[in-house]
Design a protein around this motif. Structure first.
Motif, mmCIF file in Angstrom:
data_model
loop_
_atom_site.group_PDB
_atom_site.id
_atom_site.type_symbol
_atom_site.label_atom_id
_atom_site.label_comp_id
_atom_site.label_asym_id
_atom_site.label_seq_id
_atom_site.Cartn_x
_atom_site.Cartn_y
_atom_site.Cartn_z
ATOM 1 N N THR A 16 0.836 -1.205 0.000
ATOM 2 C CA THR A 16 0.000 0.000 0.000
ATOM 3 C C THR A 16 0.868 1.250 0.000
ATOM 4 O O THR A 16 0.646 2.193 -0.771
ATOM 5 N N ALA A 17 1.875 1.272 0.870
ATOM 6 C CA ALA A 17 2.759 2.433 0.975
ATOM 7 C C ALA A 17 3.544 2.653 -0.316
ATOM 8 O O ALA A 17 3.633 3.787 -0.821
ATOM 9 N N LEU A 18 4.127 1.591 -0.865
ATOM 10 C CA LEU A 18 4.936 1.727 -2.076
ATOM 11 C C LEU A 18 4.073 2.159 -3.256
ATOM 12 O O LEU A 18 4.500 2.968 -4.093
ATOM 13 N N GLY A 19 2.847 1.638 -3.322
ATOM 14 C CA GLY A 19 1.941 2.059 -4.378
ATOM 15 C C GLY A 19 1.630 3.536 -4.300
ATOM 16 O O GLY A 19 1.603 4.244 -5.317
ATOM 17 N N ARG A 20 1.417 4.027 -3.075
ATOM 18 C CA ARG A 20 1.112 5.454 -2.897
ATOM 19 C C ARG A 20 2.325 6.318 -3.240
ATOM 20 O O ARG A 20 2.192 7.364 -3.887
ATOM 21 N N ILE A 21 3.508 5.881 -2.821
ATOM 22 C CA ILE A 21 4.728 6.635 -3.119
ATOM 23 C C ILE A 21 4.908 6.773 -4.625
ATOM 24 O O ILE A 21 5.152 7.881 -5.145
ATOM 25 N N LEU A 22 4.775 5.678 -5.353
ATOM 26 C CA LEU A 22 4.975 5.708 -6.803
ATOM 27 C C LEU A 22 3.882 6.505 -7.506
ATOM 28 O O LEU A 22 4.163 7.270 -8.436
ATOM 29 N N ALA A 23 2.629 6.332 -7.065
ATOM 30 C CA ALA A 23 1.525 7.062 -7.695
ATOM 31 C C ALA A 23 1.696 8.566 -7.508
ATOM 32 O O ALA A 23 1.394 9.356 -8.426
ATOM 33 N N ILE A 50 -12.714 -9.658 -5.130
ATOM 34 C CA ILE A 50 -11.301 -9.793 -4.769
ATOM 35 C C ILE A 50 -11.131 -9.477 -3.291
ATOM 36 O O ILE A 50 -12.052 -8.990 -2.633
ATOM 37 N N GLY A 51 -9.939 -9.736 -2.775
ATOM 38 C CA GLY A 51 -9.641 -9.430 -1.388
ATOM 39 C C GLY A 51 -9.698 -7.940 -1.112
ATOM 40 O O GLY A 51 -9.318 -7.112 -1.949
ATOM 41 N N ARG A 52 -10.162 -7.596 0.078
ATOM 42 C CA ARG A 52 -10.320 -6.189 0.470
ATOM 43 C C ARG A 52 -8.978 -5.448 0.461
ATOM 44 O O ARG A 52 -8.907 -4.272 0.117
ATOM 45 N N ALA A 53 -7.898 -6.148 0.818
ATOM 46 C CA ALA A 53 -6.593 -5.495 0.871
ATOM 47 C C ALA A 53 -6.173 -4.997 -0.503
ATOM 48 O O ALA A 53 -5.587 -3.917 -0.632
ATOM 49 N N GLN A 54 -6.457 -5.777 -1.553
ATOM 50 C CA GLN A 54 -6.075 -5.336 -2.897
ATOM 51 C C GLN A 54 -6.930 -4.153 -3.351
ATOM 52 O O GLN A 54 -6.447 -3.284 -4.082
ATOM 53 N N ALA A 55 -8.178 -4.090 -2.905
ATOM 54 C CA ALA A 55 -9.007 -2.922 -3.202
ATOM 55 C C ALA A 55 -8.439 -1.675 -2.522
ATOM 56 O O ALA A 55 -8.416 -0.586 -3.108
ATOM 57 N N ALA A 56 -7.969 -1.828 -1.276
ATOM 58 C CA ALA A 56 -7.349 -0.704 -0.564
ATOM 59 C C ALA A 56 -6.045 -0.294 -1.240
ATOM 60 O O ALA A 56 -5.731 0.907 -1.356
ATOM 61 N N ALA A 58 -5.378 -0.668 -4.424
ATOM 62 C CA ALA A 58 -5.769 0.010 -5.654
ATOM 63 C C ALA A 58 -6.114 1.469 -5.374
ATOM 64 O O ALA A 58 -5.730 2.373 -6.134
ATOM 65 N N GLU A 59 -6.830 1.705 -4.273
ATOM 66 C CA GLU A 59 -7.164 3.080 -3.893
ATOM 67 C C GLU A 59 -5.897 3.891 -3.651
ATOM 68 O O GLU A 59 -5.797 5.053 -4.068
ATOM 69 N N ALA A 60 -4.896 3.284 -3.011
ATOM 70 C CA ALA A 60 -3.630 3.978 -2.775
ATOM 71 C C ALA A 60 -2.939 4.332 -4.082
ATOM 72 O O ALA A 60 -2.239 5.350 -4.176
ATOM 73 N N GLY A 62 -4.542 5.063 -6.795
ATOM 74 C CA GLY A 62 -5.439 5.918 -7.569
ATOM 75 C C GLY A 62 -6.221 5.166 -8.622
ATOM 76 O O GLY A 62 -6.587 5.728 -9.651
ATOM 77 N N LEU A 63 -6.530 3.876 -8.358
ATOM 78 C CA LEU A 63 -7.184 3.023 -9.341
ATOM 79 C C LEU A 63 -8.496 2.457 -8.814
ATOM 80 O O LEU A 63 -8.708 2.369 -7.607
ATOM 81 N N GLU A 64 -9.366 2.056 -9.748
ATOM 82 C CA GLU A 64 -10.502 1.217 -9.396
ATOM 83 C C GLU A 64 -10.011 -0.214 -9.237
ATOM 84 O O GLU A 64 -9.107 -0.660 -9.952
ATOM 85 N N ALA A 65 -10.620 -0.940 -8.327
ATOM 86 C CA ALA A 65 -10.245 -2.333 -8.119
ATOM 87 C C ALA A 65 -10.625 -3.171 -9.335
ATOM 88 O O ALA A 65 -11.665 -2.960 -9.953
#
Length: 489
Positions: A16-23, A50-56, A58-60, A62-65
């Motif tokens: 989640t953190a790395l996704g947000r940093i890159l986005a 899908i699993g809730r964690a992957q939806a979260a 995706a939000e980090a 900036g994407l739709e799940a």
């Protein structure tokens, strides 16, 4: 790929953190987890699950799940088995041994989903599952090193120092891997450290001498961080102020197969609400509102609820004027009967429910998976959004007094009982709609409600996490791990 020494080591949070940093740097990035075992799930843009964690995650980013982000989801419905969901759709219930034999066929599906994401995004952040050192699960592995080798992916290993034994965890994990798997490890990450990081220096030096693998980052413990949980309930249930100072008491029944407890995160985060999960009714001394959450085995959890004494507790609660909400499986429990003629969740049969609403439910093979929006009929009309994940078809006279009207066709959904004490609905995420949330907690008894935008709060927490991780794991190092020869800034 982010793998961990144990479950709950910090894999989901780190992705989640790395996704947000890159986005935030303008890089097109997406999360991926080949196999997830969780009772918290979400509905994707394609109408899959899908699993809730992957939806979260995706939000980090900036994407739709999307179903591509978690092609296999396992939802346990007994001690020995789980519902298996492939590319967003359930394919049936399986025992662990049956699923294990299916894994080689599923490997091609998870690799295909990953490759499709890789064609669409500059970076795909892959999350492992459990630990790569679970030697009993190494054969046919599609979740950790088996998957990393299938897609030729570099790996970092994260460990939670708050559990203790960090160097044993990291060294032991490395030692149990094959030579080719060891060569994939680009670095270790120590998570949730409290205190002076220099105290780790001698241990880090020893670990690198033994393994040849550097410790890339020591991430400090972040107080009261709220990131939606993959499955297990956070141990810190009261995160804002002392519970006794809060004005609304909410009790959520925590039965064995309770699902989507993230529905109630907004209640747990609100500064005026004490929202606590209870297994025993004896522990629940006082509540303004009792909630029956979703369930992956509704008849089994209904039997458990009755055995524990919750049926009597709920009747007493209603006699004293308390409010009651049933969500999804909890909604089904409020009716007269639950029928499972085709053994969708467990053994075929029917169960007498709590008889608090004049409805009954029949479980069907076709699962309802959809994102919905509409208006509330609770007090005054207001917008509401949510998502449905259920296998039941509910009928009965009580549906004539619905809680919501959904979609362009104003489809009736849910129930308000004639006395106005009980609400039932299939909608997950209904508490996340700010205006409806205000109505709901006012109905439950909270006065002078403080405004609280849960979505904004959630995004702020993701940014707080990303700031801390970026300071511990510099962007330049992250770029090198991802194979970029120069910074993209």
């Amino acid at each position: 790929m982010v793998q961990g020494t144990t479950s709950d080591a910090g894999k989901s949070v780190l992705v989640t953190a790395l996704g947000r940093i890159l986005a935030r740097k303008g890089i097109a990035v997406a999360p991926f987890k080949s196999q997830n075992m969780a009772l918290n799930s979400a509905v994707t843009k394609e109408g899959g699950e899908i699993g809730r964690a992957q939806a979260a995650q995706a939000e980090a980013c900036g994407l739709e799940a999307s179903i591509l982000m978690n092609p296999i989801l396992l939802k346990p419905n007994s001690e020995l088995g789980a519902q298996v969901i492939v590319n967003g759709q359930a394919i049936g219930n399986m025992k662990a041994s049956e699923y294990h034999q299916l894994k080689p066929k599923l490997l091609t599906k998870v690799v295909a989903a990953h490759d499709e994401l890789a064609r669409q995004f500059e970076v795909v952040l892959v999350e492992g599952a459990g630990s790569p050192a679970e030697i009993n699960l190494r054969q046919h592995d599609i979740a950790n090193m088996g998957f990393a080798e299938a897609i030729d992916c570099p790996v970092i290993i994260v460990c939670d120092i708050d559990r203790g034994g960090v160097f044993a965890h990291l060294y032991g994990t490395w030692a149990l891997l094959s030579k080719s798997e060891q060569s994939r490890i680009q670095g270790f990450v120590i998570n949730r450290f409290r205190g002076d990081a220099s105290l780790l220096d001698s241990g880090i030096e020893w670990l690198q001498q033994k393994t040849g693998v550097p410790v890339l980052a020591v991430i400090p413990y972040i107080e009261s961080l709220h990131i939606e949980a993959e499955d297990s309930l956070s141990q810190n249930q009261k995160l804002q102020t002392e519970a006794e100072k809060k004005q609304l008491k909410v009790a959520v029944v925590q039965y064995p197969r309770a699902s989507n407890h993230t529905d109630f995160d907004v209640l747990r985060m609100h500064p005026q609400i004490d929202c606590t999960f209870y297994k025993s009714p004896q522990e629940c001394q006082q509540a303004d509102l009792i909630i029956l959450p979703g369930s992956k085995n509704v008849r089994g959890d209904l039997d458990w609820l009755k055995q524990q004494g919750w049926a009597e507790k709920i009747q007493q609660h209603l006699r004293y004027g308390g409010k009651l909400i049933g969500v999804c499986g909890g909604y089904q429990m409020l009716g007269q009967w639950i029928h499972d003629p085709n053994a969708i969740e467990a053994e075929a049969g029917s169960s007498k429910a709590l008889a608090l609403l004049d409805i009954e439910t029949t479980l069907t093979e076709q699962k309802q998976l959809k994102n919905v929006s509409g208006v509330s009929l609770l007090s005054q009309s207001c917008d509401v959004t949510g998502y449905e994940i259920h296998a039941g078809v509910t009928t009965g006279p009580a549906l004539k007094q619905p809680l919501f009207q959904l979609g362009e066709g104003f489809e009736a959904e849910g129930v308000i009982d004639p006395a106005g004490q009980i609400l039932g609905s299939y909608l997950h995420g209904l508490f996340d709609s700010p205006e409806f949330f205000q109505q709901l907690v006012a109905w439950a008894g909270l006065e002078q409600i403080q405004s609280f935008d849960y979505r904004a709060y959630r995004l702020k927490e993701i940014d707080r996490l990303a700031d801390v991780v970026e300071q511990a794991l510099p962007y330049s190092v992250l770029m090198q791990l991802l194979g970029f020869t120069q910074s993209l800034e």
